[in-house]
Write a protein that holds these residues in place. Structure first.
Motif, PDB file in Angstrom:
ATOM      1  N   LEU F  19      61.633 -11.273 -46.774  1.00 40.73           N
ATOM      2  CA  LEU F  19      60.228 -10.977 -46.473  1.00 40.73           C
ATOM      3  C   LEU F  19      60.128  -9.806 -45.501  1.00 40.73           C
ATOM      4  CD1 LEU F  19      58.344 -14.367 -45.954  1.00 40.73           C
ATOM      5  CD2 LEU F  19      57.814 -12.588 -47.621  1.00 40.73           C
ATOM      6  N   LEU F  22      60.797  -6.535 -47.037  1.00 35.79           N
ATOM      7  CA  LEU F  22      59.717  -6.163 -47.965  1.00 35.79           C
ATOM      8  C   LEU F  22      58.586  -5.453 -47.222  1.00 35.79           C
ATOM      9  CD1 LEU F  22      59.714  -6.819 -50.943  1.00 35.79           C
ATOM     10  CD2 LEU F  22      58.308  -8.821 -50.471  1.00 35.79           C
ATOM     11  N   ASP F  23      58.099  -6.106 -46.188  1.00 37.90           N
ATOM     12  CA  ASP F  23      57.018  -5.515 -45.381  1.00 37.90           C
ATOM     13  C   ASP F  23      56.857  -6.356 -44.123  1.00 37.90           C
ATOM     14  OD1 ASP F  23      54.425  -3.529 -45.722  1.00 37.90           O
ATOM     15  OD2 ASP F  23      53.991  -5.315 -44.536  1.00 37.90           O
ATOM     16  N   ASP F  25      54.713  -6.489 -41.733  1.00 37.97           N
ATOM     17  CA  ASP F  25      53.382  -7.003 -41.398  1.00 37.97           C
ATOM     18  C   ASP F  25      52.976  -8.137 -42.338  1.00 37.97           C
ATOM     19  OD1 ASP F  25      53.257  -5.214 -39.379  1.00 37.97           O
ATOM     20  OD2 ASP F  25      51.901  -3.812 -40.378  1.00 37.97           O
ATOM     21  N   LEU F  26      53.193  -7.937 -43.632  1.00 34.67           N
ATOM     22  CA  LEU F  26      52.896  -9.022 -44.568  1.00 34.67           C
ATOM     23  C   LEU F  26      53.773 -10.238 -44.247  1.00 34.67           C
ATOM     24  CD1 LEU F  26      51.305  -9.972 -47.038  1.00 34.67           C
ATOM     25  CD2 LEU F  26      53.066  -8.994 -48.504  1.00 34.67           C
ATOM     26  N   ARG F  28      54.891 -11.127 -41.359  1.00 31.71           N
ATOM     27  CA  ARG F  28      54.342 -11.779 -40.168  1.00 31.71           C
ATOM     28  C   ARG F  28      53.126 -12.645 -40.523  1.00 31.71           C
ATOM     29  NH1 ARG F  28      50.857  -9.527 -36.353  1.00 31.71           N
ATOM     30  NH2 ARG F  28      51.058  -7.481 -37.362  1.00 31.71           N
ATOM     31  N   TYR F  29      52.233 -12.123 -41.366  1.00 40.07           N
ATOM     32  CA  TYR F  29      51.049 -12.890 -41.755  1.00 40.07           C
ATOM     33  C   TYR F  29      51.452 -14.155 -42.521  1.00 40.07           C
ATOM     34  CZ  TYR F  29      48.334  -8.749 -40.463  1.00 40.07           C
ATOM     35  OH  TYR F  29      47.770  -7.700 -39.786  1.00 40.07           O
ATOM     36  N   ILE F  30      52.416 -14.004 -43.422  1.00 36.22           N
ATOM     37  CA  ILE F  30      52.850 -15.165 -44.209  1.00 36.22           C
ATOM     38  C   ILE F  30      53.506 -16.199 -43.298  1.00 36.22           C
ATOM     39  CG2 ILE F  30      54.529 -15.914 -45.956  1.00 36.22           C
ATOM     40  CD1 ILE F  30      53.813 -13.377 -47.555  1.00 36.22           C
ATOM     41  N   PHE F  33      50.722 -16.872 -39.852  1.00 41.59           N
ATOM     42  CA  PHE F  33      49.403 -17.389 -40.216  1.00 41.59           C
ATOM     43  C   PHE F  33      49.508 -18.449 -41.327  1.00 41.59           C
ATOM     44  CE2 PHE F  33      45.513 -17.218 -42.829  1.00 41.59           C
ATOM     45  CZ  PHE F  33      44.614 -17.688 -41.888  1.00 41.59           C
ATOM     46  N   ALA F  34      50.091 -18.075 -42.455  1.00 36.44           N
ATOM     47  CA  ALA F  34      50.101 -18.995 -43.593  1.00 36.44           C
ATOM     48  C   ALA F  34      50.927 -20.254 -43.277  1.00 36.44           C
ATOM     49  CB  ALA F  34      50.631 -18.301 -44.854  1.00 36.44           C
ATOM     50  N   GLU F  37      50.449 -21.558 -38.918  1.00 34.05           N
ATOM     51  CA  GLU F  37      49.085 -21.880 -38.483  1.00 34.05           C
ATOM     52  C   GLU F  37      48.386 -22.799 -39.510  1.00 34.05           C
ATOM     53  OE1 GLU F  37      47.135 -21.321 -35.761  1.00 34.05           O
ATOM     54  OE2 GLU F  37      45.509 -22.364 -36.798  1.00 34.05           O
ATOM     55  N   VAL F  38      48.223 -22.354 -40.749  1.00 36.13           N
ATOM     56  CA  VAL F  38      47.425 -23.128 -41.704  1.00 36.13           C
ATOM     57  C   VAL F  38      48.208 -24.318 -42.290  1.00 36.13           C
ATOM     58  CG1 VAL F  38      46.027 -23.055 -43.805  1.00 36.13           C
ATOM     59  CG2 VAL F  38      46.018 -21.095 -42.254  1.00 36.13           C
ATOM     60  N   MET F  39      49.418 -24.048 -42.799  1.00 37.68           N
ATOM     61  CA  MET F  39      50.206 -25.152 -43.364  1.00 37.68           C
ATOM     62  C   MET F  39      50.558 -26.188 -42.294  1.00 37.68           C
ATOM     63  SD  MET F  39      51.210 -24.253 -46.767  1.00 37.68           S
ATOM     64  CE  MET F  39      52.851 -24.960 -47.006  1.00 37.68           C
ATOM     65  N   GLU F  65      56.502 -17.576 -56.615  1.00 35.02           N
ATOM     66  CA  GLU F  65      56.330 -18.471 -55.471  1.00 35.02           C
ATOM     67  C   GLU F  65      56.285 -19.934 -55.900  1.00 35.02           C
ATOM     68  OE1 GLU F  65      54.547 -15.617 -55.850  1.00 35.02           O
ATOM     69  OE2 GLU F  65      55.910 -14.676 -54.426  1.00 35.02           O
TER      70      GLU F  65
END
Lengths: 118, 118, 118, 118, 118, 118
Positions: F19, F22-23, F25-26, F28-30, F33-34, F37-39, F65
């Motif tokens: 990950l 790959l990127d 920033d993406l 970090r969000y995954i 955050f994903a 935080e959310v899961m 995925e």
């Protein structure tokens, strides 16, 4: 100025309160993560981001959020012509029904703005 | 220069021939209507059109055509940063799996370009 | 007779005017390209094309255009039974909610036609 | 008790009659196959099945059937909190507009239940 | 002759065994409900049902099942021309990338059939 | 233990590195955050969240995925039976092709696990 303020314009307070009432946690993720973290990133101006948002929402079948970002595009420097082009362009990738549906939403939004403006 | 030439770049002839072999009528609609009529419209520059195309193709689940328009965006003035932002931005509207899938396609494309460039 | 006339029937003029008011360029693409070029192609009769259109629109989530093509199918020789079968068949590929939504739209259309016919 | 009765609750008879009027064959497939055969399978309890149904319906763009299964989840042991979490969770995979649309539907449903309960 | 035999042709036994190995219950639903109950319904001939199935599968993004029903259409009386028209027609409703992807799958299928036929 | 560790299991480090490459920033969000935080939210256990994730990914057409979350479901207490039921259940809402595609992915995953386990 916050990204929300730039996109939601004079409706900002009303939208924020409605989100809050709906679900405070989802409201927080939309406001803090979606708007003030991701949409606020440099590297792509808000006008372009709003045209991309319009395309994504056309793909999703023109849900209620489309109106928010049609308005947001106009509020951040997109011309009526550019929004129309974005919608017409989407027909190539997503088919005519999706584009037609979006043009109807945009047309209603313009009509209402004209009325109030007159 | 035709819009196809601007987007397909040095692969233009090869892509046109492959389309022709696939189905001459569908090839004609894609070339004459999609590219030279709709994509060629004024009111939105090709770079923006390609970022919108990328968003639409992410919504469709990153089919093969995504690569064509990732390349087309770079060929028409989009920076690597702008393409990355377009993909990250799409996660808000279309979810992380779609964005992640697109970033993988973009990453492979960049790797291959680097290899050839070296 | 134009394909639009065959599909839109007695609403043809009203629909054309509404499209024109919405956006003259999108109207032209839908009328000249979608209807009079692609839908007008030989090799598949209009009745079959309308049943395929219904299936595509069920996949898109039954947008407003579904009604146009449900009417268009009946106007071009499809029986009520064939339209019902097309909708039921779609449940296998697109799930029951999509099929159920389409059956509701068709049912309202039939009810309104009955009223007017009585 | 039939699965339909468990999910549709006190609306069961009304929903069954509406389905029957819509199309007796589609009604039969939904009732006998979807509800009493597949939903009735052991190996996954009805509460979990309803949370999965909610997720699938959010993916489809929150059609009318969403309300049925939001109610069905509550009627089969899901708490308001669990339904809210299911909706928020879906934003990760399907984007914020889909989740926001679902939260609006759920919020209206809760408001109406509160009114009647008061 | 069973509907499966008519659509799967000489691959019928192989496909049935593969389904069975995958999951006996899902296999049973696909065979007994999808094929021998719904697809077997009168009111719409198998050729038309297969063209509708192709459209639905193009909408879903051309998954593996598309090939099965492209073959099934040809095996039940559809000409190569009619299948091409079905695919081209879908571009209007679902966009060019979906249609192009389907045409590639159909083209590979025709090439392989030619090779074996030679 | 982080949510990522619970879902990605022994592949956690490898996935995180991929990950990141790959990127960032993406990635970090995954991750932040994903996953964290959310899961990580209370109110719904990880096993249920993973079955919901499977359903959302089936709706999206079984992208790469899906495998991650099929494994994640098994790693967080879901039985093979529960995963199979989740997939079969999805056929009602999303159609048989989506369910069949997911069952193939799950079947390959089980086969590979068996091989290694032997």
């Amino acid at each position: 100025m916050s990204v929300r303020k730039k996109i939601w314009g004079k409706n900002a307070e009303r939208i924020a309160e409605a989100l809050e009432r709906l679900d405070p946690d989802l409201a927080r993720y939309i406001q803090d993560f979606a708007y003030e973290e991701v949409m606020a990133r440099p590297g792509l101006d808000l006008k372009t981001r709003e045209l991309l948002a319009i395309t994504a929402l056309i793909a999703l079948g023109n849900p209620g959020e489309l109106k928010t970002h049609l308005r947001g595009a106009l509020a951040n420097g997109a011309t009526e012509r550019e929004v129309r082009e974005t919608i017409i362009h989407s027909a190539l990738f997503l088919g005519f029904p999706r584009a037609l549906g979006a043009m109807k939403v945009f047309s209603e939004l313009l009509a209402r703005t004209d009325e109030r403006g007159a």
